[in-house]
Motif scaffolding. Structure first.
Motif, PDB file in Angstrom:
ATOM      1  N   GLU A  86      54.820  35.476  22.278  1.00 52.36           N
ATOM      2  CA  GLU A  86      54.140  34.347  22.923  1.00 52.36           C
ATOM      3  C   GLU A  86      54.056  34.616  24.421  1.00 52.36           C
ATOM      4  OE1 GLU A  86      54.850  29.500  23.378  1.00 52.36           O
ATOM      5  OE2 GLU A  86      56.072  30.683  21.997  1.00 52.36           O
ATOM      6  N   PHE A  87      52.976  34.180  25.026  1.00 50.93           N
ATOM      7  CA  PHE A  87      52.961  34.217  26.481  1.00 50.93           C
ATOM      8  C   PHE A  87      52.654  32.852  27.040  1.00 50.93           C
ATOM      9  CE2 PHE A  87      48.465  35.458  25.821  1.00 50.93           C
ATOM     10  CZ  PHE A  87      47.796  34.736  26.803  1.00 50.93           C
ATOM     11  N   ARG A  88      53.153  32.649  28.267  1.00 44.82           N
ATOM     12  CA  ARG A  88      53.028  31.361  28.947  1.00 44.82           C
ATOM     13  C   ARG A  88      52.765  31.601  30.420  1.00 44.82           C
ATOM     14  NH1 ARG A  88      57.828  27.506  28.339  1.00 44.82           N
ATOM     15  NH2 ARG A  88      56.274  26.298  29.425  1.00 44.82           N
ATOM     16  N   MET A  89      52.363  30.540  31.073  1.00 43.66           N
ATOM     17  CA  MET A  89      52.258  30.502  32.533  1.00 43.66           C
ATOM     18  C   MET A  89      51.411  31.638  33.093  1.00 43.66           C
ATOM     19  SD  MET A  89      56.152  29.407  33.357  1.00 43.66           S
ATOM     20  CE  MET A  89      56.989  28.196  32.364  1.00 43.66           C
ATOM     21  N   LEU A  90      50.351  32.008  32.384  1.00 44.17           N
ATOM     22  CA  LEU A  90      49.408  32.989  32.912  1.00 44.17           C
ATOM     23  C   LEU A  90      48.746  32.382  34.139  1.00 44.17           C
ATOM     24  CD1 LEU A  90      47.767  35.672  32.547  1.00 44.17           C
ATOM     25  CD2 LEU A  90      46.113  34.278  31.283  1.00 44.17           C
ATOM     26  N   ALA A  91      48.753  33.121  35.242  1.00 45.56           N
ATOM     27  CA  ALA A  91      48.164  32.599  36.467  1.00 45.56           C
ATOM     28  C   ALA A  91      47.594  33.739  37.293  1.00 45.56           C
ATOM     29  CB  ALA A  91      49.215  31.852  37.283  1.00 45.56           C
ATOM     30  N   VAL A  92      46.445  33.466  37.899  1.00 40.34           N
ATOM     31  CA  VAL A  92      45.811  34.402  38.823  1.00 40.34           C
ATOM     32  C   VAL A  92      45.541  33.656  40.114  1.00 40.34           C
ATOM     33  CG1 VAL A  92      43.782  35.856  39.242  1.00 40.34           C
ATOM     34  CG2 VAL A  92      44.779  35.724  36.937  1.00 40.34           C
ATOM     35  N   ALA A  93      45.907  34.267  41.230  1.00 45.38           N
ATOM     36  CA  ALA A  93      45.670  33.650  42.535  1.00 45.38           C
ATOM     37  C   ALA A  93      44.191  33.303  42.666  1.00 45.38           C
ATOM     38  CB  ALA A  93      46.072  34.604  43.650  1.00 45.38           C
ATOM     39  N   PRO A  94      43.867  32.116  43.174  1.00 43.89           N
ATOM     40  CA  PRO A  94      42.456  31.753  43.329  1.00 43.89           C
ATOM     41  C   PRO A  94      41.643  32.816  44.070  1.00 43.89           C
ATOM     42  CG  PRO A  94      43.831  29.828  43.668  1.00 43.89           C
ATOM     43  CD  PRO A  94      44.765  31.017  43.535  1.00 43.89           C
ATOM     44  N   SER A  95      42.239  33.473  45.038  1.00 46.39           N
ATOM     45  CA  SER A  95      41.527  34.500  45.814  1.00 46.39           C
ATOM     46  C   SER A  95      41.262  35.776  45.018  1.00 46.39           C
ATOM     47  CB  SER A  95      42.330  34.852  47.067  1.00 46.39           C
ATOM     48  OG  SER A  95      43.592  35.394  46.703  1.00 46.39           O
ATOM     49  N   ALA A  96      41.943  35.956  43.887  1.00 42.60           N
ATOM     50  CA  ALA A  96      41.791  37.172  43.079  1.00 42.60           C
ATOM     51  C   ALA A  96      41.009  36.931  41.793  1.00 42.60           C
ATOM     52  CB  ALA A  96      43.167  37.736  42.748  1.00 42.60           C
ATOM     53  N   ARG A  97      40.508  35.751  41.593  1.00 46.39           N
ATOM     54  CA  ARG A  97      39.793  35.453  40.342  1.00 46.39           C
ATOM     55  C   ARG A  97      38.471  36.199  40.263  1.00 46.39           C
ATOM     56  NH1 ARG A  97      41.287  29.097  39.494  1.00 46.39           N
ATOM     57  NH2 ARG A  97      43.492  29.515  39.119  1.00 46.39           N
ATOM     58  N   GLY A  98      38.092  36.475  39.032  1.00 49.45           N
ATOM     59  CA  GLY A  98      36.844  37.180  38.800  1.00 49.45           C
ATOM     60  C   GLY A  98      36.962  38.687  38.945  1.00 49.45           C
ATOM     61  N   ARG A  99      38.175  39.181  39.102  1.00 50.16           N
ATOM     62  CA  ARG A  99      38.394  40.623  39.279  1.00 50.16           C
ATOM     63  C   ARG A  99      39.085  41.260  38.077  1.00 50.16           C
ATOM     64  NH1 ARG A  99      41.342  40.263  44.845  1.00 50.16           N
ATOM     65  NH2 ARG A  99      42.502  41.961  43.857  1.00 50.16           N
ATOM     66  N   GLY A 100      39.275  40.514  36.987  1.00 50.92           N
ATOM     67  CA  GLY A 100      39.874  41.072  35.780  1.00 50.92           C
ATOM     68  C   GLY A 100      41.392  41.049  35.747  1.00 50.92           C
ATOM     69  N   VAL A 101      42.010  40.329  36.688  1.00 49.64           N
ATOM     70  CA  VAL A 101      43.472  40.290  36.746  1.00 49.64           C
ATOM     71  C   VAL A 101      44.054  39.594  35.516  1.00 49.64           C
ATOM     72  CG1 VAL A 101      45.467  39.456  38.056  1.00 49.64           C
ATOM     73  CG2 VAL A 101      43.479  40.411  39.269  1.00 49.64           C
ATOM     74  N   GLY A 102      43.497  38.455  35.134  1.00 48.52           N
ATOM     75  CA  GLY A 102      43.983  37.735  33.955  1.00 48.52           C
ATOM     76  C   GLY A 102      43.865  38.574  32.694  1.00 48.52           C
ATOM     77  N   GLU A 103      42.738  39.236  32.543  1.00 47.07           N
ATOM     78  CA  GLU A 103      42.547  40.097  31.375  1.00 47.07           C
ATOM     79  C   GLU A 103      43.557  41.241  31.375  1.00 47.07           C
ATOM     80  OE1 GLU A 103      39.132  42.989  29.437  1.00 47.07           O
ATOM     81  OE2 GLU A 103      38.498  41.238  30.612  1.00 47.07           O
ATOM     82  N   ALA A 104      43.800  41.842  32.535  1.00 50.33           N
ATOM     83  CA  ALA A 104      44.777  42.938  32.620  1.00 50.33           C
ATOM     84  C   ALA A 104      46.174  42.454  32.237  1.00 50.33           C
ATOM     85  CB  ALA A 104      44.778  43.531  34.031  1.00 50.33           C
ATOM     86  N   LEU A 105      46.543  41.257  32.671  1.00 50.22           N
ATOM     87  CA  LEU A 105      47.853  40.713  32.312  1.00 50.22           C
ATOM     88  C   LEU A 105      47.955  40.463  30.808  1.00 50.22           C
ATOM     89  CD1 LEU A 105      48.321  38.330  35.343  1.00 50.22           C
ATOM     90  CD2 LEU A 105      49.905  40.168  34.709  1.00 50.22           C
ATOM     91  N   ILE A 106      46.905  39.910  30.216  1.00 50.37           N
ATOM     92  CA  ILE A 106      46.919  39.652  28.770  1.00 50.37           C
ATOM     93  C   ILE A 106      47.000  40.969  28.001  1.00 50.37           C
ATOM     94  CG2 ILE A 106      45.597  38.759  26.819  1.00 50.37           C
ATOM     95  CD1 ILE A 106      44.550  36.575  28.763  1.00 50.37           C
ATOM     96  N   LYS A 107      46.266  41.973  28.445  1.00 51.44           N
ATOM     97  CA  LYS A 107      46.325  43.268  27.764  1.00 51.44           C
ATOM     98  C   LYS A 107      47.718  43.885  27.885  1.00 51.44           C
ATOM     99  CE  LYS A 107      41.440  44.214  27.584  1.00 51.44           C
ATOM    100  NZ  LYS A 107      40.324  45.060  28.022  1.00 51.44           N
ATOM    101  N   ALA A 108      48.409  43.625  28.977  1.00 51.22           N
ATOM    102  CA  ALA A 108      49.793  44.088  29.107  1.00 51.22           C
ATOM    103  C   ALA A 108      50.694  43.367  28.103  1.00 51.22           C
ATOM    104  CB  ALA A 108      50.286  43.879  30.536  1.00 51.22           C
ATOM    105  N   VAL A 109      50.398  42.095  27.829  1.00 56.46           N
ATOM    106  CA  VAL A 109      51.134  41.362  26.794  1.00 56.46           C
ATOM    107  C   VAL A 109      50.878  42.025  25.430  1.00 56.46           C
ATOM    108  CG1 VAL A 109      51.387  39.153  25.571  1.00 56.46           C
ATOM    109  CG2 VAL A 109      51.123  39.182  28.074  1.00 56.46           C
ATOM    110  N   PHE A 110      49.623  42.373  25.159  1.00 55.31           N
ATOM    111  CA  PHE A 110      49.306  43.065  23.904  1.00 55.31           C
ATOM    112  C   PHE A 110      50.113  44.365  23.798  1.00 55.31           C
ATOM    113  CE2 PHE A 110      44.631  41.390  23.836  1.00 55.31           C
ATOM    114  CZ  PHE A 110      45.073  40.118  23.571  1.00 55.31           C
ATOM    115  N   ASP A 111      50.152  45.120  24.894  1.00 56.65           N
ATOM    116  CA  ASP A 111      50.900  46.381  24.891  1.00 56.65           C
ATOM    117  C   ASP A 111      52.379  46.131  24.603  1.00 56.65           C
ATOM    118  OD1 ASP A 111      48.570  47.758  25.501  1.00 56.65           O
ATOM    119  OD2 ASP A 111      49.043  47.960  27.640  1.00 56.65           O
TER     120      ASP A 111
END
Length: 164
Positions: A86-111
């Protein structure tokens, strides 16, 4: 996406990771319920003791995102069952949104799930976190409506799952 490194936070990054998490939730109006959740979001040190925390760090060494990974039955687990991560509390700084940070974090969870030999990842999300829901669905998550729940009478959490 610019270069980001996904890794466990260093102790000196806990405060920054907590602030990024609070800022992300505040930016989208997700702390308006005033149930004290901001204190939990800020307490990365505590989460790192009881769960796995990852951060996304940019080339300037700024924490720009974070996620907490939990196992079933652990202190931070909400909906996971044996065989699931399970993952929780996924967050991306407002200034970094739209750069794929959230997707990269989720893919790290998959890994991480694959490394643990787990084939399913689950999560709960506020029912009004529509941009997060779009990301989850784009990555292949499907609704897990039978695990939707309410931690407070006025707060609805909806569940998602993905088979890896």
């Amino acid at each position: 996406m610019g270069e980001v490194e996904i890794r466990p936070p260093r102790a000196e990054e806990y405060a920054a990771a907590g602030e990024v998490t609070v800022q992300a939730y505040e930016a989208d109006g997700h702390l308006a319920d005033d149930v004290g959740y901001d204190a939990k979001l800020r307490d990365v040190a505590r989460r790192a003791e009881a769960a796995e925390v990852l951060v996304a760090v940019d080339a300037a060494r700024n924490v720009v995102g974070t996620v907490t990974i939990v196992r079933p039955g652990s202190e931070y687990a909400e909906i996971s069952r044996p065989g699931e991560l399970e993952f929780r509390m996924l967050a991306v700084a407002p200034s970094a949104r739209g750069r794929g940070v959230g997707e990269a974090l989720i893919k790290a969870v998959f890994d991480r799930a694959r490394a643990l030999g787990l084939r399913k990842v689950v999560l709960s999300s506020l029912d009004r976190m529509h941009s997060a829901h779009r990301l989850y669905e784009r990555l292949g998550f499907t609704r897990l409506a039978e695990r939707d729940w309410r931690p407070f009478p006025h707060i609805s959490l909806i569940a998602y799952q993905i088979d890896l």
